[in-house]
Write a protein that holds these residues in place. Structure first.
Motif, PDB file in Angstrom:
ATOM      1  N   PHE A 119       2.385  16.596 -10.087  1.00  0.00           N
ATOM      2  CA  PHE A 119       1.037  16.302 -10.544  1.00  0.00           C
ATOM      3  C   PHE A 119       0.443  17.504 -11.263  1.00  0.00           C
ATOM      4  O   PHE A 119       0.679  18.648 -10.871  1.00  0.00           O
ATOM      5  CB  PHE A 119       0.142  15.938  -9.348  1.00  0.00           C
ATOM      6  CG  PHE A 119       0.587  14.710  -8.614  1.00  0.00           C
ATOM      7  CD1 PHE A 119      -0.015  13.490  -8.853  1.00  0.00           C
ATOM      8  CD2 PHE A 119       1.619  14.768  -7.687  1.00  0.00           C
ATOM      9  CE1 PHE A 119       0.396  12.349  -8.181  1.00  0.00           C
ATOM     10  CE2 PHE A 119       2.047  13.637  -7.017  1.00  0.00           C
ATOM     11  CZ  PHE A 119       1.424  12.422  -7.263  1.00  0.00           C
ATOM     12  N   ILE A 120      -0.323  17.232 -12.297  1.00  0.00           N
ATOM     13  CA  ILE A 120      -1.141  18.272 -12.911  1.00  0.00           C
ATOM     14  C   ILE A 120      -2.399  18.377 -12.072  1.00  0.00           C
ATOM     15  O   ILE A 120      -3.159  17.422 -11.953  1.00  0.00           O
ATOM     16  CB  ILE A 120      -1.506  17.925 -14.364  1.00  0.00           C
ATOM     17  CG1 ILE A 120      -0.231  17.761 -15.209  1.00  0.00           C
ATOM     18  CG2 ILE A 120      -2.402  19.012 -14.954  1.00  0.00           C
ATOM     19  CD1 ILE A 120      -0.486  17.187 -16.590  1.00  0.00           C
ATOM     20  N   VAL A 188       4.363  16.983  -4.872  1.00  0.00           N
ATOM     21  CA  VAL A 188       3.491  16.117  -4.096  1.00  0.00           C
ATOM     22  C   VAL A 188       2.969  16.798  -2.831  1.00  0.00           C
ATOM     23  O   VAL A 188       1.824  16.576  -2.421  1.00  0.00           O
ATOM     24  CB  VAL A 188       4.219  14.796  -3.753  1.00  0.00           C
ATOM     25  CG1 VAL A 188       5.454  15.051  -2.907  1.00  0.00           C
ATOM     26  CG2 VAL A 188       3.289  13.818  -3.083  1.00  0.00           C
ATOM     27  N   ASP A 189       3.767  17.663  -2.183  1.00  0.00           N
ATOM     28  CA  ASP A 189       3.280  18.311  -0.962  1.00  0.00           C
ATOM     29  C   ASP A 189       2.090  19.221  -1.249  1.00  0.00           C
ATOM     30  O   ASP A 189       1.058  19.163  -0.567  1.00  0.00           O
ATOM     31  CB  ASP A 189       4.402  19.072  -0.260  1.00  0.00           C
ATOM     32  CG  ASP A 189       5.138  20.037  -1.153  1.00  0.00           C
ATOM     33  OD1 ASP A 189       5.154  19.822  -2.381  1.00  0.00           O
ATOM     34  OD2 ASP A 189       5.694  21.022  -0.631  1.00  0.00           O
ATOM     35  N   LEU A 190       2.198  20.053  -2.281  1.00  0.00           N
ATOM     36  CA  LEU A 190       1.096  20.946  -2.627  1.00  0.00           C
ATOM     37  C   LEU A 190      -0.054  20.196  -3.283  1.00  0.00           C
ATOM     38  O   LEU A 190      -1.192  20.671  -3.260  1.00  0.00           O
ATOM     39  CB  LEU A 190       1.594  22.070  -3.532  1.00  0.00           C
ATOM     40  CG  LEU A 190       2.566  23.053  -2.877  1.00  0.00           C
ATOM     41  CD1 LEU A 190       3.028  24.104  -3.881  1.00  0.00           C
ATOM     42  CD2 LEU A 190       1.942  23.713  -1.657  1.00  0.00           C
ATOM     43  N   ARG A 191       0.230  19.033  -3.831  1.00  0.00           N
ATOM     44  CA  ARG A 191      -0.847  18.204  -4.369  1.00  0.00           C
ATOM     45  C   ARG A 191      -1.824  17.820  -3.259  1.00  0.00           C
ATOM     46  O   ARG A 191      -3.037  17.919  -3.412  1.00  0.00           O
ATOM     47  CB  ARG A 191      -0.242  16.949  -5.009  1.00  0.00           C
ATOM     48  CG  ARG A 191      -1.273  15.890  -5.442  1.00  0.00           C
ATOM     49  CD  ARG A 191      -1.184  14.651  -4.559  1.00  0.00           C
ATOM     50  NE  ARG A 191      -2.014  13.566  -5.049  1.00  0.00           N
ATOM     51  CZ  ARG A 191      -3.277  13.395  -4.725  1.00  0.00           C
ATOM     52  NH1 ARG A 191      -3.877  14.270  -3.942  1.00  0.00           N
ATOM     53  NH2 ARG A 191      -3.961  12.375  -5.196  1.00  0.00           N
ATOM     54  N   PHE A 192      -1.299  17.390  -2.102  1.00  0.00           N
ATOM     55  CA  PHE A 192      -2.164  17.003  -0.991  1.00  0.00           C
ATOM     56  C   PHE A 192      -2.872  18.214  -0.396  1.00  0.00           C
ATOM     57  O   PHE A 192      -4.069  18.163  -0.077  1.00  0.00           O
ATOM     58  CB  PHE A 192      -1.352  16.277   0.083  1.00  0.00           C
ATOM     59  CG  PHE A 192      -0.915  14.900  -0.310  1.00  0.00           C
ATOM     60  CD1 PHE A 192      -1.850  13.925  -0.629  1.00  0.00           C
ATOM     61  CD2 PHE A 192       0.424  14.566  -0.381  1.00  0.00           C
ATOM     62  CE1 PHE A 192      -1.454  12.651  -1.004  1.00  0.00           C
ATOM     63  CE2 PHE A 192       0.836  13.299  -0.757  1.00  0.00           C
ATOM     64  CZ  PHE A 192      -0.111  12.338  -1.061  1.00  0.00           C
ATOM     65  N   PHE A 203      -3.427  14.526 -11.405  1.00  0.00           N
ATOM     66  CA  PHE A 203      -3.014  13.598 -12.448  1.00  0.00           C
ATOM     67  C   PHE A 203      -1.484  13.532 -12.438  1.00  0.00           C
ATOM     68  O   PHE A 203      -0.817  14.556 -12.640  1.00  0.00           O
ATOM     69  CB  PHE A 203      -3.518  14.078 -13.816  1.00  0.00           C
ATOM     70  CG  PHE A 203      -5.009  14.287 -13.867  1.00  0.00           C
ATOM     71  CD1 PHE A 203      -5.852  13.245 -14.204  1.00  0.00           C
ATOM     72  CD2 PHE A 203      -5.552  15.534 -13.552  1.00  0.00           C
ATOM     73  CE1 PHE A 203      -7.231  13.440 -14.243  1.00  0.00           C
ATOM     74  CE2 PHE A 203      -6.924  15.738 -13.574  1.00  0.00           C
ATOM     75  CZ  PHE A 203      -7.769  14.683 -13.927  1.00  0.00           C
ATOM     76  N   PRO A 204      -0.912  12.350 -12.187  1.00  0.00           N
ATOM     77  CA  PRO A 204       0.558  12.256 -12.072  1.00  0.00           C
ATOM     78  C   PRO A 204       1.269  12.586 -13.376  1.00  0.00           C
ATOM     79  O   PRO A 204       0.770  12.302 -14.467  1.00  0.00           O
ATOM     80  CB  PRO A 204       0.795  10.797 -11.666  1.00  0.00           C
ATOM     81  CG  PRO A 204      -0.431  10.075 -12.106  1.00  0.00           C
ATOM     82  CD  PRO A 204      -1.557  11.044 -12.002  1.00  0.00           C
ATOM     83  N   VAL A 205       2.451  13.205 -13.227  1.00  0.00           N
ATOM     84  CA  VAL A 205       3.311  13.520 -14.366  1.00  0.00           C
ATOM     85  C   VAL A 205       4.500  12.569 -14.327  1.00  0.00           C
ATOM     86  O   VAL A 205       5.204  12.486 -13.312  1.00  0.00           O
ATOM     87  CB  VAL A 205       3.810  14.977 -14.300  1.00  0.00           C
ATOM     88  CG1 VAL A 205       4.793  15.254 -15.433  1.00  0.00           C
ATOM     89  CG2 VAL A 205       2.641  15.947 -14.353  1.00  0.00           C
ATOM     90  N   TYR A 206       4.722  11.872 -15.415  1.00  0.00           N
ATOM     91  CA  TYR A 206       5.862  10.957 -15.499  1.00  0.00           C
ATOM     92  C   TYR A 206       6.933  11.592 -16.376  1.00  0.00           C
ATOM     93  O   TYR A 206       6.740  11.802 -17.563  1.00  0.00           O
ATOM     94  CB  TYR A 206       5.413   9.609 -16.067  1.00  0.00           C
ATOM     95  CG  TYR A 206       4.419   8.914 -15.168  1.00  0.00           C
ATOM     96  CD1 TYR A 206       4.855   8.209 -14.048  1.00  0.00           C
ATOM     97  CD2 TYR A 206       3.053   8.998 -15.415  1.00  0.00           C
ATOM     98  CE1 TYR A 206       3.944   7.591 -13.197  1.00  0.00           C
ATOM     99  CE2 TYR A 206       2.146   8.377 -14.576  1.00  0.00           C
ATOM    100  CZ  TYR A 206       2.591   7.678 -13.474  1.00  0.00           C
ATOM    101  OH  TYR A 206       1.687   7.076 -12.634  1.00  0.00           O
ATOM    102  N   GLU A 207       8.076  11.909 -15.760  1.00  0.00           N
ATOM    103  CA  GLU A 207       9.110  12.702 -16.426  1.00  0.00           C
ATOM    104  C   GLU A 207      10.115  11.837 -17.168  1.00  0.00           C
ATOM    105  O   GLU A 207      11.270  11.734 -16.783  1.00  0.00           O
ATOM    106  CB  GLU A 207       9.806  13.601 -15.415  1.00  0.00           C
ATOM    107  CG  GLU A 207       8.886  14.652 -14.817  1.00  0.00           C
ATOM    108  CD  GLU A 207       9.653  15.684 -14.024  1.00  0.00           C
ATOM    109  OE1 GLU A 207      10.883  15.564 -13.915  1.00  0.00           O
ATOM    110  OE2 GLU A 207       9.025  16.614 -13.515  1.00  0.00           O
TER     111      GLU A 207
END
Length: 332
Positions: A119-120, A188-192, A203-207
């Motif tokens: 995520f950004i 995702v872990d650091l996002r939470f 903001f999700p990143v789609y690779e």
């Protein structure tokens, strides 16, 4: 709460220590040494480490060591080509680019399906990606799959930002927390953690529609196919462990990812559980997106095929032999 979730928590909370798997080999004389690198420090690139720590590869007479952790996707691919290690967790983009350069690297497995795992993260006051115009954004590298996808997402929002390659997610997190950057890409872990502690926006990143991959070289396949086959057996067995033994897996991965909060580790495990594939056959449905990114640098990217960058024969053999079905027989 689901039955699985209740059972999972019972197993996890009841595990005072991580049990060792039975039958771990102690014979150093017959062990084959195998070196592995990872582009990221992340749960979806943890299979080699997890299998080594749990004794799965040791049971197969493989002494697996991670000689490079979170060194960046392009660096992991380049080191594999140089012979610094035999296998690497990395992304499809670095592999495809190296193949287009004429180098020897090949995808052997995709342990997970594609899912939003990065995520950004922006400071609280930046509520949309367009707000990053003229701002400083922390990324892993200049050319890696995650970094390129991050730049594309920000540019699609109409913003032109500057990018600081910080190599590791923990450095990006620390820089964002310290106010040294205005945003950064995080797993995702650091996002939470960041959202809860600092109120950061996500903001999700789609690779490119392509998942993270596990790679080797065609040279090693040609010279020692049985070693590669044995590594892939252990790889599949490790995914089975991940999907069926949270009592073993969660404490190990909490240590690997340096997560002190057991609930956070449990939640992350539950988040990743459905995306790990029982049969990690190379699956590159988003390859056209990779072609589109690389064709401006390499004209031959327009005709790049899965066969150019992937070898599915190892997973196909395990499927045809019934090896994977036997692992999961009787609901184990």
């Amino acid at each position: 709460m689901s039955l699985f979730r209740r059972r999972f928590l019972q197993l996890l909370m009841g595990a005072a220590t991580v049990p060792a798997l039975v039958g771990r080999s102690s014979s150093a004389e017959t062990q084959r040494q195998v070196r592995v690198a990872t582009g990221l420090l992340a749960m979806w690139q943890s299979t080699a480490w997890l299998g080594a720590e749990a004794g799965i590869f040791g049971n197969r007479q493989i002494e697996m060591s991670l000689t490079g952790v979170a060194i960046g996707g392009p660096q992991a691919a380049a080191g594999l080509i140089r012979g610094d290690y035999e296998f690497a967790h990395t992304g499809v983009l670095p592999v495809a680019e190296e193949v287009l350069k004429g180098n020897d690297i090949v995808i052997l497995a995709t342990p997970t399906t594609e899912f939003p795992n990065q995520f950004i993260m922006t400071r609280r006051e930046i509520a949309e990606l367009a707000g990053l115009a003229g701002k400083r954004v922390g990324v892993l590298s200049e050319t890696g799959q995650t970094s390129v996808a991050t730049r594309i997402a920000i540019e699609k929002a109409g913003a032109v930002a500057t990018y600081a390659p910080l190599v590791r997610f923990d450095r990006i997190y620390a820089a964002l927390a310290a106010g040294e950057i205005d945003a950064g890409v995080l797993p995702v872990d650091l996002r939470f953690v960041g959202a809860n502690r600092y109120g950061w926006n996500a903001f999700p990143v789609y690779e490119f529609g392509t998942p993270s991959i596990f790679a080797g070289t065609r040279k090693l396949i040609a010279s020692d196919r049985e070693l590669v086959m044995n590594v892939m057996r252990g790889f599949v067995e490790t995914i089975h462990l991940f999907k069926t033994r949270p009592d073993i897996v969660v404490p190990l991965l909490a240590r690997y990812l340096n997560i002190e909060d057991r609930k956070v580790a449990a939640d992350l495990y539950a988040f990743h559980l459905p995306v790990f594939q029982k049969s990690p056959r190379p699956s590159l449905g988003g390859l056209q997106n990779i072609r589109d990114v690389l064709v401006t640098k390499y004209a031959t990217a327009a005709s790049l095929t899965e066969a150019d960058i992937a070898d599915a024969s190892f997973i196909e053999q395990l499927e045809s032999e019934g090896f994977i079905d036997r692992l999961y027989r009787d609901g184990r």
